[in-house]
Every structure is written in structure tokens, then in C-alpha cells.
Design a protein around this motif. Structure first.
Motif, PDB file in Angstrom:
ATOM      1  N   GLN A 261       0.797  -1.251  -0.184  1.00 40.16           N
ATOM      2  CA  GLN A 261      -0.014  -0.082  -0.128  1.00 40.16           C
ATOM      3  C   GLN A 261       0.857   1.064  -0.018  1.00 40.16           C
ATOM      4  OE1 GLN A 261      -3.683  -0.097   0.234  1.00 40.16           O
ATOM      5  NE2 GLN A 261      -3.172   1.834  -0.741  1.00 40.16           N
ATOM      6  N   CYS A 264       2.271   1.944  -3.481  1.00 40.64           N
ATOM      7  CA  CYS A 264       1.309   2.164  -4.513  1.00 40.64           C
ATOM      8  C   CYS A 264       0.854   3.909  -3.961  1.00 40.64           C
ATOM      9  CB  CYS A 264      -0.199   1.413  -4.405  1.00 40.64           C
ATOM     10  SG  CYS A 264       0.344  -0.084  -5.062  1.00 40.64           S
ATOM     11  N   ARG A 268       1.508   6.795  -6.655  1.00 42.59           N
ATOM     12  CA  ARG A 268       0.060   7.281  -7.241  1.00 42.59           C
ATOM     13  C   ARG A 268       0.152   8.705  -7.868  1.00 42.59           C
ATOM     14  NH1 ARG A 268      -3.009   5.367  -3.724  1.00 42.59           N
ATOM     15  NH2 ARG A 268      -3.264   3.359  -4.801  1.00 42.59           N
ATOM     16  N   LEU A 278      -3.812   3.656 -10.773  1.00 45.05           N
ATOM     17  CA  LEU A 278      -2.959   2.808 -10.098  1.00 45.05           C
ATOM     18  C   LEU A 278      -3.709   2.273  -8.774  1.00 45.05           C
ATOM     19  CD1 LEU A 278      -0.303   1.430  -9.165  1.00 45.05           C
ATOM     20  CD2 LEU A 278       0.485   3.527  -8.270  1.00 45.05           C
ATOM     21  N   SER A 279      -3.846   0.827  -8.734  1.00 45.61           N
ATOM     22  CA  SER A 279      -4.631   0.312  -7.657  1.00 45.61           C
ATOM     23  C   SER A 279      -4.075  -0.773  -6.995  1.00 45.61           C
ATOM     24  CB  SER A 279      -6.087  -0.257  -8.201  1.00 45.61           C
ATOM     25  OG  SER A 279      -5.535  -1.213  -9.060  1.00 45.61           O
ATOM     26  N   PHE A 280      -4.555  -0.974  -5.714  1.00 45.80           N
ATOM     27  CA  PHE A 280      -3.840  -2.316  -5.094  1.00 45.80           C
ATOM     28  C   PHE A 280      -4.784  -2.898  -4.224  1.00 45.80           C
ATOM     29  CE2 PHE A 280      -2.186  -3.652  -0.606  1.00 45.80           C
ATOM     30  CZ  PHE A 280      -1.593  -5.004  -1.109  1.00 45.80           C
ATOM     31  N   VAL A 304       6.491  -1.227  -9.919  1.00 49.53           N
ATOM     32  CA  VAL A 304       5.395  -0.416 -10.172  1.00 49.53           C
ATOM     33  C   VAL A 304       5.987   0.798 -11.050  1.00 49.53           C
ATOM     34  CG1 VAL A 304       3.785   1.185  -8.996  1.00 49.53           C
ATOM     35  CG2 VAL A 304       4.296  -1.172  -7.963  1.00 49.53           C
ATOM     36  N   VAL A 321      -1.825  -3.839  -8.584  1.00 46.96           N
ATOM     37  CA  VAL A 321      -0.976  -4.519  -7.786  1.00 46.96           C
ATOM     38  C   VAL A 321      -1.501  -5.449  -7.131  1.00 46.96           C
ATOM     39  CG1 VAL A 321       0.883  -4.359  -5.942  1.00 46.96           C
ATOM     40  CG2 VAL A 321       0.773  -2.510  -7.796  1.00 46.96           C
ATOM     41  N   VAL A 335       2.338  -7.257 -10.212  1.00 45.99           N
ATOM     42  CA  VAL A 335       2.132  -5.872 -10.665  1.00 45.99           C
ATOM     43  C   VAL A 335       2.071  -5.930 -12.260  1.00 45.99           C
ATOM     44  CG1 VAL A 335       3.411  -3.708 -11.131  1.00 45.99           C
ATOM     45  CG2 VAL A 335       4.031  -5.050  -9.046  1.00 45.99           C
TER      46      VAL A 335
END
Lengths: 409, 132
Positions: A261, A264, A268, A278-280, A304, A321, A335
Motif C-alpha cells: 500500500q 502504491c 500514485r 494505480l490500484s492495490f 510499479v 498490484v 504488478v
């Protein structure tokens, strides 16, 4: 020749062949040769002398027998002593009364404290080169050296010469490979540094011009470039040090969801400024894991960052991710991007040091370092990519410090 | 106005584009267009038909040598002078080498400039190629 050798001598030659064919070091092989020669020929001492190409001197490389240790590394001038003549003429010598032979070099005896009575000395040569000589001293019971001794020692000498030649060839290959690797590394580094220097020089030029023209926009542009290149240089040095050193991961308990997290969140802003989402996707089932937190964070950040670069200027660009459990108590961090993909020829060089498809933005060290960090953890990194569709990098890592072979994941 | 020379700069680093523009602004009033990768650079050159092209070598999508090769294939762009900016420390000991990057060039660019760019050298080469 075989007809002239005893069974004991034939067995000795077989033993020498075995030693040469083994993975022993040159010194051990040659020591075996001289040990066997001393034993089988029933002599008090033996030596293997190498010819120093540069000085022409003869160097005692192996010396066997009583008091022989004092002769180790003893040097003789070209043409000096019986061995000097043997090497100079490339002809063997049987001398059964050494002390009265005018060629005999008494200093060797003085150095070792040994009294030489008889000498059998043969050149040590291959087809291409004279490498030195081997000699045996003082046959037991004061017996004379004869023709059969000469034949046997020549057979031994031929084998020793081959071992020396093989070792030298191997040394040359290793040396050349090392030089080529150093050359490539230096070229790669020089390229990176030149780009950084250009950025700093360009930035400084803009700052100067901005100051002259009282233009804050130019000053800001220039100063931003100088700072960016400073960071780039710091990363380059850190990556180089990580890549060049063998190291054990510094294992600590890490909340892997939190780590991913954080990476990311950090990336971001950069992603969104380029229109990339961009997401996790966290996974609560995976709690704390034992990893080198800093190193894995850097690896994930590399992946990333690459994914964001690969998506630049593409429609509906997104980087995802995710975290999953894998077999054998491993976890998988993936990723994925829907970017440009990796062409097959680039895929082969992906983890090669200083290989980059990112132009001056890449150091060519990021993936090489990531790969090394994952390997050091006993993990694995997989790449699935299709040109114009996207790429997924998956890191498999053990949840706990373990010795499970990565092939079994 | 019609005498303003047109220059296309292609480099994937914004600071390098700004740096070149700043250096050019000191020697004349040029019509400058920029692109940040080889592909868009090639399209820009083909549409603008500039008097001079400044091309970085190491770029994503198409590298500088590949762009140069495409320019030479096209009769409408083949005569445009090109300055290549290189940061390559080639394994063959040269400062730049198309072969190392897998490109066989039919012709050579009019000038190479090694990075970091020396403003005087850059400005002198631009002036020469534009006949200023």
C-alpha cells in the motif's frame, strides 16, 4: 614406450592422468605428479621448475623430499645449473656424478642443505611451448639413473606439461571474460553518468540564464532538473552497490499489505499525473511475513515504476498490484499493466545489467537489482508479457525465512 | 518572418529539450518544435520538414539511429541535416556506435555531439549546418 615401463610405472601414469582430469588446482595436480615420481622412481627428492616467460628465470614451483621446502620459489638464471642447460637446449640430462659436473649449480644445495649426488632432468614441453623442466635427485642405494628412468620421467613430464598448458589456457579465458565484463560495466556506467551530467549541466545552464534574465520559470525548471538528477545519481549508486555485493537479506517481520500500500501511495501521484490509474488489491489472509522490508520495498517500487512508464501515453492506462497466497507457504505479489508490453528480444535481456528500453530515464539496473534481491530471498520472479497488451511481473517469496527450493513453488 | 529557421528537437528528457532551446535562444530566433520519443519525433519531422533536426540517441519506442534511418529512406526528409546527441560509451571504445544498438546506417549524420553537451560546440555546429 609402454613395453619399457613396469606395471608400477604404468599404474603411476594412470594415476597422473586421473589427477589431471580432475577438478584439482594446478598446484595440487603438479604436486601429485612429483609425489608419484618420487615414490615410483625411488628417489630422495624431486622438483618441478617453471620457466618465467618474462625474465627467462627458472622458478622452483614444486619441490619434494627432505629439506625440499627451502627450495620453494628458489630462482635460477637462464642457463644456470643442469636444469638451466636442459631448458636451454630442450634436451634431457642424466648426470650420475653431479658434484663433478661443471654445469652443476652448488647454490641450490647450499640453500636447501641437501647433498645432490645424481640428477635426471627432462624438459617439460607441449607441442607449442617449453614450460620448464622436472628433475629427480639421488636414486636410492646410490644406483645410477638409466634409460628406463628417462623414458618414465619423460612420460610424466609430458602429462605435467599438458596440465600446465590447460591451466594457462583456462586462466587466459577467465582473464579475458573478466576484462570483457569490466569493460561492459564501465561502458554502462559511463553512459548513465553522462546522462546525469547532461541533466545537471542543462539544469545549471537554465538556472544561469534564468538569473541573467530574471526569469523565475527558467530558474525553477533548471533547479528541478538538478535535483532530479541528484536523486537519479543516488539511486544509481545504491543500485550499483546492491548489485555488486553478495549479501544476506536482513529479515524482519513485515506487514506485506502495508508495504504494498505504501509503495502504491508513493507512486500514485506520478501515475495519475500521467493519466494512469494505480490500484492495490490487499489480501487480509496474508499477515506479517519475514522479508528484508527495505529491499522488497525497493523491488516493488522498481516494478510499479516500470509499469507506470510502460503505460505512458496509452488509452485507459492502468497498473494493478495484487497480493495472493502461493504453494509451499509462499506469497505472490503481482504488478500488471496494460502498457506497451515487452518484445521477445528484449525479454531475453530483461534482467541483464545496464539493459534498458527506457532511453535516458532508465539506469538498466532496476530489474537486475530486483532479480538479485528476490533470488537472495530464495524467491522467484516471473514475467508474462504481450506486445501492445501489457505485462505482469510476479514475485514469489517465502512467507518465512526458508530453504524451500524456488523451483518447487 | 519567413527567414526564421525551423528546428525539431527530439529527446525523451524534458530538461534536455529545455537546455537545447535555451542554447538556441542565444544564437538566433528559431521556430522550435519538440518531441519526447523517436516515433512522435519522426512524425513531427515528416510533417514539419525542418531546416535542422537534433536527435537524442537513447530514446524509447524508436531510438535516434532508427529515426535517422527512417529519415534517410524518405525523399522528403533525406536531405535534412541531423545532429545526434550521444551518451553512449560503446564497448568498442568509441563514443557512439549504431552497430552496438543493432542499427546499420546507410549514411552518417552531419554531426555528433557527446553528452554532456558543450554549449559552444552545440551552437557552433547548429550555426554551421544552418549556414548562419
Amino acid at each position: 614406450m609402454v613395453d619399457n615401463l613396469s606395471l608400477e610405472q604404468l599404474i603411476a601414469l594412470y594415476e597422473i592422468g586421473q589427477a589431471i582430469g580432475s577438478q584439482l588446482t594446478l598446484e595440487k595436480v603438479l604436486k601429485t605428479v612429483m609425489d608419484v615420481a618420487t615414490k615410483v622412481m625411488h628417489v630422495e627428492a624431486s622438483s618441478l621448475i617453471l620457466l618465467d616467460d618474462q625474465s627467462g628465470e627458472l622458478v622452483f614451483y614444486i619441490a619434494e623430499g627432505e629439506k625440499a621446502s627451502r627450495l620453494k620459489a628458489f630462482r635460477m638464471q637462464p642457463g644456470q645449473g643442469i636444469v638451466g642447460h636442459v631448458v636451454q637446449d630442450n634436451e634431457p640430462a642424466i648426470v650420475n656424478d653431479a658434484q663433478s659436473d661443471p654445469r652443476f649449480f652448488k647454490k641450490a644445495d647450499k640453500t636447501s642443505g641437501f647433498v645432490t649426488k645424481s640428477i635426471l632432468c627432462v624438459p617439460m614441453a607441449t607441442k607449442n611451448k617449453l614450460w620448464g623442466a622436472i628433475e629427480v635427485l639421488n636414486k636410492q642405494d646410490d644406483a645410477d639413473f638409466d634409460q628406463s628412468d628417462l623414458i618414465f620421467l619423460q612420460a610424466m613430464s609430458k602429462r605435467a606439461a599438458l596440465a600446465v598448458e590447460n591451466a594457462m589456457l583456462h586462466e587466459d579465458i577467465v582473464k579475458n571474460e573478466r576484462l570483457a565484463a569490466v569493460g561492459q560495466t564501465v561502458a554502462g556506467l559511463a553512459h548513465c553518468i553522462k546522462n546525469v551530467l547532461n541533466g545537471i549541466q542543462g539544469g545549471s545552464y537554465l538556472v544561469d540564464m534564468g538569473l541573467k534574465k530574471n526569469n523565475p520559470t527558467l530558474i525553477d525548471k533548471g533547479w528541478t532538473a538538478v535535483k532530479k538528477n541528484n536523486t537519479f545519481m543516488q539511486d544509481l549508486v545504491l543500485d550499483m552497490l546492491t548489485y555488486s555485493k553478495e549479501r544476506e537479506p536482513e529479515y524482519i517481520d513485515v506487514d506485506i499489505n502495508e508495504l504494498a500500500q505504501t509503495v502504491c501511495d508513493f507512486m500514485r501521484e506520478k501515475a495519475e499525473s500521467k493519466g494512469i490509474s494505480l490500484s492495490f488489491e490487499p489480501n487480509a489472509e496474508i499477515g506479517n511475513v519475514q522479508i528484508d522490508g527495505k529491499a522488497i520495498k525497493r523491488s516493488l517500487l522498481n516494478l510499479v515504476s516500470n509499469a507506470v512508464d510502460a503505460c505512458e501515453n496509452r488509452p485507459d492506462a492502468k497498473v494493478e498490484v495484487s497480493l495472493k497466497s502461493a504453494a509451499k507457504d509462499f506469497f505472490a505479489l503481482s504488478v500488471s499493466d496494460n502498457g506497451s508490453g515487452i518484445p521477445p528480444e528484449a525479454k531475453k535481456k530483461l534482467f541483464q545489467v545496464f539493459f534498458s528500453t527506457k532511453g535516458s530515464k532508465g539506469t538498466g539496473l532496476g530489474l537486475a537489482v530486483t532479480h538479485k534481491i528476490i533470488e537472495e530471498h530464495g524467491g522467484r520472479i516471473d514475467v508474462d508479457s504481450e506486445v501492445d497488451k501489457g505485462t505482469t511481473f510476479t514475485i514469489y517469496l517465502p512467507k518465512k525465512k526458508t530453504n524451500t527450493p524456488k523451483e518447487e513453488i | 518572418m519567413t527567414d526564421r529557421k525551423k528546428i525539431v528537437l527530439v529527446d525523451d528528457e524534458q530538461v534536455n529539450l529545455d537546455y537545447c532551446e535555451a542554447m538556441l535562444s542565444e544564437i538566433g530566433d528559431f521556430d522550435i518544435k519538440t518531441a519526447t520519443n523517436g516515433m512522435t519525433g519522426l512524425q513531427l519531422i515528416e510533417s514539419e520538414k525542418p531546416d535542422l533536426v537534433v536527435l537524442d540517441v537513447q530514446m524509447p519506442v524508436l531510438n535516434g539511429f532508427q529515426v535517422f534511418k527512417e529519415l534517410k529512406k524518405n525523399p522528403s526528409t533525406e536531405r535534412i541535416p541531423v545532429i545526434m546527441l550521444t551518451g553512449i560509451a560503446s564497448t568498442t571504445g568509441m563514443q557512439y556506435n549504431a552497430k552496438d544498438m543493432g542499427v546499420t546506417l546507410g549514411a552518417e549524420p552531419q554531426a555528433y555531439i557527446d553528452k554532456p553537451l558543450d554549449p559552444e560546440d552545440f551552437q557552433k555546429k547548429v550555426k554551421n549546418l544552418l549556414g548562419l
